[in-house]
Scaffold this active site. Structure first.
Site, PDB file in Angstrom:
ATOM      1  N   MET A  30     -33.121  -5.384  15.912  1.00 37.86           N
ATOM      2  CA  MET A  30     -32.600  -4.734  14.700  1.00 37.86           C
ATOM      3  C   MET A  30     -33.349  -3.422  14.445  1.00 37.86           C
ATOM      4  O   MET A  30     -33.312  -2.874  13.345  1.00 37.86           O
ATOM      5  CB  MET A  30     -32.724  -5.673  13.503  1.00 37.86           C
ATOM      6  N   LEU A  33     -38.731  -0.514  15.747  1.00 39.01           N
ATOM      7  CA  LEU A  33     -39.385  -1.139  16.908  1.00 39.01           C
ATOM      8  C   LEU A  33     -40.905  -1.095  16.805  1.00 39.01           C
ATOM      9  O   LEU A  33     -41.479  -0.171  16.237  1.00 39.01           O
ATOM     10  CB  LEU A  33     -38.938  -0.428  18.195  1.00 39.01           C
ATOM     11  N   HIS A  37     -41.478  -5.820  20.214  1.00 38.48           N
ATOM     12  CA  HIS A  37     -40.210  -5.511  20.889  1.00 38.48           C
ATOM     13  C   HIS A  37     -40.493  -4.953  22.293  1.00 38.48           C
ATOM     14  O   HIS A  37     -39.843  -5.332  23.267  1.00 38.48           O
ATOM     15  CB  HIS A  37     -39.421  -4.456  20.115  1.00 38.48           C
ATOM     16  N   LYS A 150     -41.543 -15.499  18.392  1.00 38.31           N
ATOM     17  CA  LYS A 150     -41.815 -15.230  16.975  1.00 38.31           C
ATOM     18  C   LYS A 150     -40.717 -15.884  16.111  1.00 38.31           C
ATOM     19  O   LYS A 150     -40.978 -16.441  15.057  1.00 38.31           O
ATOM     20  CB  LYS A 150     -41.848 -13.709  16.774  1.00 38.31           C
ATOM     21  N   GLN A 154     -34.611 -19.359  16.207  1.00 37.10           N
ATOM     22  CA  GLN A 154     -33.524 -18.519  16.715  1.00 37.10           C
ATOM     23  C   GLN A 154     -33.417 -18.647  18.241  1.00 37.10           C
ATOM     24  O   GLN A 154     -32.313 -18.789  18.790  1.00 37.10           O
ATOM     25  CB  GLN A 154     -33.790 -17.068  16.319  1.00 37.10           C
ATOM     26  N   SER A 187     -41.046  -6.013  12.052  1.00 38.80           N
ATOM     27  CA  SER A 187     -40.556  -4.757  11.464  1.00 38.80           C
ATOM     28  C   SER A 187     -40.839  -4.726   9.973  1.00 38.80           C
ATOM     29  O   SER A 187     -40.976  -3.668   9.368  1.00 38.80           O
ATOM     30  CB  SER A 187     -39.050  -4.629  11.695  1.00 38.80           C
TER      31      SER A 187
HETATM   32  P1  AMP Z   1     -35.782  -8.199  15.418  1.00 35.27           P
HETATM   33  O1  AMP Z   1     -35.641  -6.734  15.645  1.00 35.27           O
HETATM   34  O2  AMP Z   1     -36.808  -8.565  14.402  1.00 35.27           O
HETATM   35  O3  AMP Z   1     -34.457  -8.897  15.229  1.00 35.27           O
HETATM   36  O4  AMP Z   1     -36.371  -8.780  16.773  1.00 35.27           O
HETATM   37  C1  AMP Z   1     -35.740  -8.553  18.007  1.00 35.27           C
HETATM   38  C2  AMP Z   1     -36.370  -9.459  19.039  1.00 35.27           C
HETATM   39  O5  AMP Z   1     -37.764  -9.174  19.115  1.00 35.27           O
HETATM   40  C3  AMP Z   1     -36.248 -10.950  18.669  1.00 35.27           C
HETATM   41  O6  AMP Z   1     -35.993 -11.692  19.857  1.00 35.27           O
HETATM   42  C4  AMP Z   1     -37.606 -11.264  18.109  1.00 35.27           C
HETATM   43  O7  AMP Z   1     -37.973 -12.622  18.245  1.00 35.27           O
HETATM   44  C5  AMP Z   1     -38.490 -10.369  18.956  1.00 35.27           C
HETATM   45  N1  AMP Z   1     -39.756 -10.120  18.271  1.00 35.27           N
HETATM   46  C6  AMP Z   1     -39.933  -9.646  17.017  1.00 35.27           C
HETATM   47  N2  AMP Z   1     -41.241  -9.593  16.726  1.00 35.27           N
HETATM   48  C7  AMP Z   1     -41.911 -10.054  17.804  1.00 35.27           C
HETATM   49  C8  AMP Z   1     -43.284 -10.262  18.126  1.00 35.27           C
HETATM   50  N3  AMP Z   1     -44.244 -10.000  17.255  1.00 35.27           N
HETATM   51  N4  AMP Z   1     -43.596 -10.747  19.348  1.00 35.27           N
HETATM   52  C9  AMP Z   1     -42.622 -11.030  20.254  1.00 35.27           C
HETATM   53  N5  AMP Z   1     -41.305 -10.864  20.011  1.00 35.27           N
HETATM   54  C10 AMP Z   1     -40.950 -10.385  18.810  1.00 35.27           C
END
Ligand code: AMP
Length: 283
Positions: A30, A33, A37, A150, A154, A187
């Site tokens: 989303m 970044l 990510h 994380k 999901q 984020s």
């Molecule tokens: P988001 O942009 O928050 O929807 O996250 C996109 C992807 O990045 C999802 O698969 C999250 O689980 C992963 N993600 C977000 N934060 C982390 C983190 N701290 N460590 C590893 N993966 C992450």
């Protein structure tokens, strides 16, 4: 890096790569970044010929309008980060491009995974997640898609969706990437005030202590201890702390030696909701 905002030209580009037998790794995000990510993207780069990242703040997975409105948006910075790690393709569609004027979710049956933890507190969240992820899979048609642990619930739900809908791709779960002080990167962290940012590492510290206690104490005792720790905290408010079995996400009743458990937590720091989890060992 090639940037697409429309699905048809993206599909055409990716089909031509498939014809050349190139494997496609996909990382849906989303945006806003951070290094978490990037760790997923690096993993995808290692194992695939081509990496596609999507940035789409999906309206149907937000149950609170203000959370959607306040979700951080940093597209220019995101593009620079993606370019700096040689990402091949960015897909950055509008809401209309994805939903065609009909912003609604499909209904999914994830065998009950959707009603646990996040599902109890975020109405319709996993129908929204299922809808966008399935749509993006149809557009990108990746060989492997990468998700962070994380968002462990999901990740399990996406694996379930792939299995139930017989989708032809692999799902890879990647470790949680943390700040030096242990706070799981998110984020949402940029929205924390300095005092809340200072307080937030308490979440992971408590998870680590809970992990240690779980080796010698009952799950019930560990849960009560965590709840007490947060009751005494002046800035962070616990929404839930649960110890559950990794596959089914069923809350533990008594420890069974052949099962794998994880502790899951959701905490409010002001109006910002933070989640985290940790793998547990029984001895
Ligand atoms: P988001 O942009 O928050 O929807 O996250 C996109 C992807 O990045 C999802 O698969 C999250 O689980 C992963 N993600 C977000 N934060 C982390 C983190 N701290 N460590 C590893 N993966 C992450």
């Amino acid at each position: 890096m090639k940037v697409f905002t429309e699905k048809q030209p993206l599909k055409a580009h990716l089909s031509s790569k498939k014809i050349e037998n190139k494997s496609i790794g996909f990382v849906p995000t989303m945006g806003a970044l951070h290094k978490g990510h990037l760790s997923l993207i690096e993993e995808a780069k290692k194992k695939n010929d081509l990496v596609v990242v999507s940035i789409f703040v999906n309206p149907t997975q937000f149950d609170k309008e203000e959370d959607l409105v306040n979700y951080p948006k940093t597209l220019d910075k995101d593009k620079k980060m993606l370019e700096s790690i040689d990402c091949d393709v960015l897909f950055y569609p509008s809401v209309n491009e994805i939903y065609n004027n009909n912003i609604s979710s499909d209904s999914f049956d994830f065998d009950g995974l959707e009603f646990k933890m996040e599902g109890k507190f975020r109405d319709g969240h996993f129908n929204g997640v299922g809808t966008i992820v399935k749509t993006l899979f149809e557009i990108v048609n990746p060989d492997v898609a990468y998700f962070g642990q994380k968002d462990f619930q999901q990740l399990q739900i996406i694996k379930k969706m792939v299995k139930k809908h017989n989708l032809k791709l692999k799902i890879k779960g990647c470790p949680i990437y943390r700040e030096d002080d242990g706070l799981a990167m998110s984020s949402r962290n940029v929205r924390l005030s300095s005092s809340l940012r200072e307080a937030a590492p308490f979440i992971y510290k408590t998870l680590k202590k809970a992990r240690k206690k779980f080796k010698t104490k009952s799950a019930e005792k560990v849960v009560s201890w965590v709840e007490k720790e947060f009751k005494e905290h002046s800035l962070l408010k616990l929404e839930y702390f649960t110890i559950a079995e990794e596959k089914t996400l069923e809350t533990i009743i008594t420890k069974e030696s052949d099962k794998k458990y994880r502790a899951f937590i959701a905490v409010f720091a002001g109006d910002i909701r933070l989640i985290d989890n940790i793998k547990l060992k029984q001895s």
